[in-house]
Design an enzyme around this catalytic site. Sequence first.
Site, PDB file in Angstrom:
ATOM      1  N   ASP A   1      -8.939  -0.348  -5.949  1.00 56.85           N
ATOM      2  CA  ASP A   1      -9.840   0.617  -5.302  1.00 56.85           C
ATOM      3  C   ASP A   1      -9.184   1.993  -5.200  1.00 56.85           C
ATOM      4  O   ASP A   1      -7.970   2.122  -5.258  1.00 56.85           O
ATOM      5  CB  ASP A   1     -10.209   0.129  -3.892  1.00 56.85           C
ATOM      6  CG  ASP A   1      -8.987  -0.030  -3.004  1.00 56.85           C
ATOM      7  OD1 ASP A   1      -7.945  -0.493  -3.517  1.00 56.85           O
ATOM      8  OD2 ASP A   1      -9.048   0.318  -1.816  1.00 56.85           O
ATOM      9  N   GLU A   2     -10.024   2.993  -5.031  1.00 54.91           N
ATOM     10  CA  GLU A   2      -9.603   4.339  -4.638  1.00 54.91           C
ATOM     11  C   GLU A   2      -8.407   4.846  -5.449  1.00 54.91           C
ATOM     12  O   GLU A   2      -7.307   4.994  -4.932  1.00 54.91           O
ATOM     13  CB  GLU A   2      -9.264   4.347  -3.136  1.00 54.91           C
ATOM     14  CG  GLU A   2     -10.457   3.958  -2.276  1.00 54.91           C
ATOM     15  CD  GLU A   2     -10.127   3.892  -0.791  1.00 54.91           C
ATOM     16  OE1 GLU A   2     -10.967   4.291   0.008  1.00 54.91           O
ATOM     17  OE2 GLU A   2      -9.028   3.417  -0.428  1.00 54.91           O
TER      18      GLU A   2
ATOM     19  N   HIS B   1      -2.811   3.205  -4.437  1.00 55.00           N
ATOM     20  CA  HIS B   1      -2.240   2.640  -3.197  1.00 55.00           C
ATOM     21  C   HIS B   1      -0.845   2.084  -3.494  1.00 55.00           C
ATOM     22  O   HIS B   1      -0.504   0.976  -3.051  1.00 55.00           O
ATOM     23  CB  HIS B   1      -3.152   1.558  -2.625  1.00 55.00           C
ATOM     24  CG  HIS B   1      -4.424   2.112  -2.045  1.00 55.00           C
ATOM     25  ND1 HIS B   1      -4.499   2.680  -0.798  1.00 55.00           N
ATOM     26  CD2 HIS B   1      -5.673   2.221  -2.567  1.00 55.00           C
ATOM     27  CE1 HIS B   1      -5.743   3.092  -0.555  1.00 55.00           C
ATOM     28  NE2 HIS B   1      -6.473   2.831  -1.621  1.00 55.00           N
TER      29      HIS B   1
ATOM     30  N   ASP C   1       0.862  -1.192   0.000  1.00 53.43           N
ATOM     31  CA  ASP C   1       0.000   0.000   0.000  1.00 53.43           C
ATOM     32  C   ASP C   1       0.893   1.235   0.000  1.00 53.43           C
ATOM     33  O   ASP C   1       2.120   1.122  -0.083  1.00 53.43           O
ATOM     34  CB  ASP C   1      -0.949  -0.021   1.222  1.00 53.43           C
ATOM     35  CG  ASP C   1      -2.298   0.611   0.887  1.00 53.43           C
ATOM     36  OD1 ASP C   1      -2.304   1.790   0.454  1.00 53.43           O
ATOM     37  OD2 ASP C   1      -3.334  -0.061   1.034  1.00 53.43           O
TER      38      ASP C   1
HETATM   39  C1  ACM Z   1     -11.241  -0.415   0.734  1.00 54.67           C
HETATM   40  O1  ACM Z   1     -11.708  -0.450   1.877  1.00 54.67           O
HETATM   41  N1  ACM Z   1     -10.637   0.666   0.283  1.00 54.67           N
HETATM   42  C2  ACM Z   1     -11.345  -1.545  -0.167  1.00 54.67           C
END
Ligand code: ACM
Length: 572
Positions: free
Chosen positions: A356-357, A294, A223
Site C-alpha cells: 500500500d501507499e 513503508h 514499517d
Molecule cells: C493502510 O491502511 N494503509 C492499509
Amino acid sequence: MTQPSRTVHIFIHPNITIIFALTITLLIFPLSQLAAQSSNEQPEINIIPQPLKIERGQGTFDFTSQTFILPETPDTVELAKLLAKYIEPAAGFEPMIANHKRESSTIILSTREKNPDLGDEGYILSVTEDHIEIHANTPAGVFYGIQTLRQLMPERHFSKMEDKDDHTIYPIPAVTITDKPRFQYRGLMLDEARNFHGKVFVKKLLDVMAIHKFNRFHWHLTDDQGWRIEIKRYPLLTQYGSVRAESPFANDRSTGDGMPYGPYFYTQDDIREIVDYAKTRHIEIIPEIEMPGHAQAAIAAYPWLGNLDDHLPVRTTWGISENIFNLEERTFDFLENVLDEVIELFPYKYIHIGGDEVPKKEWINSPHAQQVMRRQGFTDVEQLQGYFVNRIENFLLTQDKYIIGWDEILEGGVGVEPSATVMSWRGTKGGIEAAEKGHDVIMTPTTHVYLDYYQTKDIRREPPAIGGYLPLEKVYSFNPTDGINEEDSKRVIGVQGNTWTEYMQAPWQVEWMMWPRASAIAEIGWSQQANRSYDDFYKRLETHLMRLEHMKVYFRPLIDKDEMVKPAFPDP
Ligand code: ACM
C-alpha cells in the site's frame, strides 16, 4: 371510605392474623422459590459471536470438582487439557481428564462422528443434566465448541482470580447449539511498528481473540517507523531499524517528544513461542513484511536498499515516507533472504507483503528504476509497483507460499497472479474488483473496521486517536458481501479489523480502541447475516463485557448507544 383490611385487623384475634399471614407466606413462598429455581434453571444465554442455532433444554448441568473431561479421540487430548486449564484459575481446581465415560458429569470432546454439514470449524455442543458433549469434524470445531461452552458458564469463569473461595459449582443451562462460521477468514491486525506492545500483550490479545472465534492474527511487523522482527542474516534491521530517535507527541503531531524509542523487537524465539501459543488457540499468524513502500526503517539499517545516497534515520513522524526500496537485484536478493527466514517462522500458507501507499517520486528520479522501465517496456512508473510485487510473489510461490496484499497490488497494470489475496482497505471497491477478477478478498474497509478511528464525536472523552468516527453500531452494520453479486461473493473469504497504533502508546489504549468494536467484527465474521441484529448484539454485549472485565481487558464502556442517532456534538 373505610379500608376493609384495617377493619379485619381490628376485629380478628391477632393469632388469626398471624396464621393467615403464615398461610399466605407458605402458599406464596414455594411458588416464588419455584420461580427463582426455574429462572436459575434457565439462565440467559448470551454468546458472542451469535451461534447458528440454539435449542434450549430443561435443567442444568452442574459443573463441579467431580466433573471429568473425556477426550474421546486422540486429537482432542490437548483440547481437554486446555479446557481444564481454562477452568482452573477461577474454579480453584483443575478438572480431571478421564479415559472412559462415567454415569454422569462427564464432558465429552470428540471428532469421531463426521458431519459434513459442520465443515472444518463447526461443532455441535449439547448440554444435558448428565453430560456435556462437543462433536466436530476437526479439533478446530471442538475448540470453538469449548469457547461456546465457556460462555455458558458464569462470567467469573473468565477470571484469573487469586481468591478461590465460593465458586466451585458452575450451573450450565441445558441446550443444544449447532454452529459454524459464515467466513473462513476472521482476522484482527495489530501494527507493532509504530508502537510495540510485546509478548505478554500479544498473548493476552490472542486469548481474547480466541473467545471471539477469530482465527487469523495479521501481525504488522515492519514499517517506516520501526522493524520489529529479528532476521539473523541482517542483524542491523533490528539493531538500528528497531530504534527511532523520537516520536510525535500525541496531542501535537508536529512536535517530537525527544525520547528515543526502542530497541523493541521480537527475537525469532519470541516469534516461535507466540506462533505456538496462537496455534493452540487455532489462530494462524500472518506476518506482514511491507514492501516496496513503508520501508524506511529497513533502508535506515541498510542504506543500499534505498534510492538515495544519503543515510536515512528511522522515521520519527507518522504518515507515509517517500523513501522506498530500490529495484536493484541485490534488493530483491535481500528481500528473498528475509522472506526465507520469515517462512521458517510462520508455518502457514500466507505472507502479507503490504504493497500500500507507495509514493513513486524516487523511482521517477532514479536512473536505475528508469532503466528497469525501459528494459521491461513500461510506459508508466506505476507499472514498476506491479513488477515489484509480482517478482516477490513469484519467489514466494516457488516456496509454496501465497501473498496477501493491500488493494493497491492490483494497480500498476502488471498483473499479480490469481492466487494473490487482496485486502480491500480503501472502501470495498478494490475488493469487489478483485473478486470480479477471481482473487480471494478480505474486506477491511476504513469506513467500517478501522479500529484506530474515534468511537465518539465527543473526542474529549477519548484518548487521542488518528481521527475519523467509527462507533460500534456502524462497525456492526457492515456486511462484507454488500454490493457484490452471488457468484463473486464466494470470493469474499472474510473480514478483518485493523489496529494501526500511531496513537496507541500503551497497551490499555490498544484494548480501548479494539473492544468491543472487535467483538462486533467477530460476529460479522462468524454469524450468518440473517442471524444478526444490533439490538440483540448490544443486549448480549452487556454480559460479554463482564467476561472481558474478568479477563482484565481495558475495553471501552458502552456509554453512548444512541450516539449514531443523536450525536453529542456536530460533525467535526
Ligand atoms: C493502510 O491502511 N494503509 C492499509
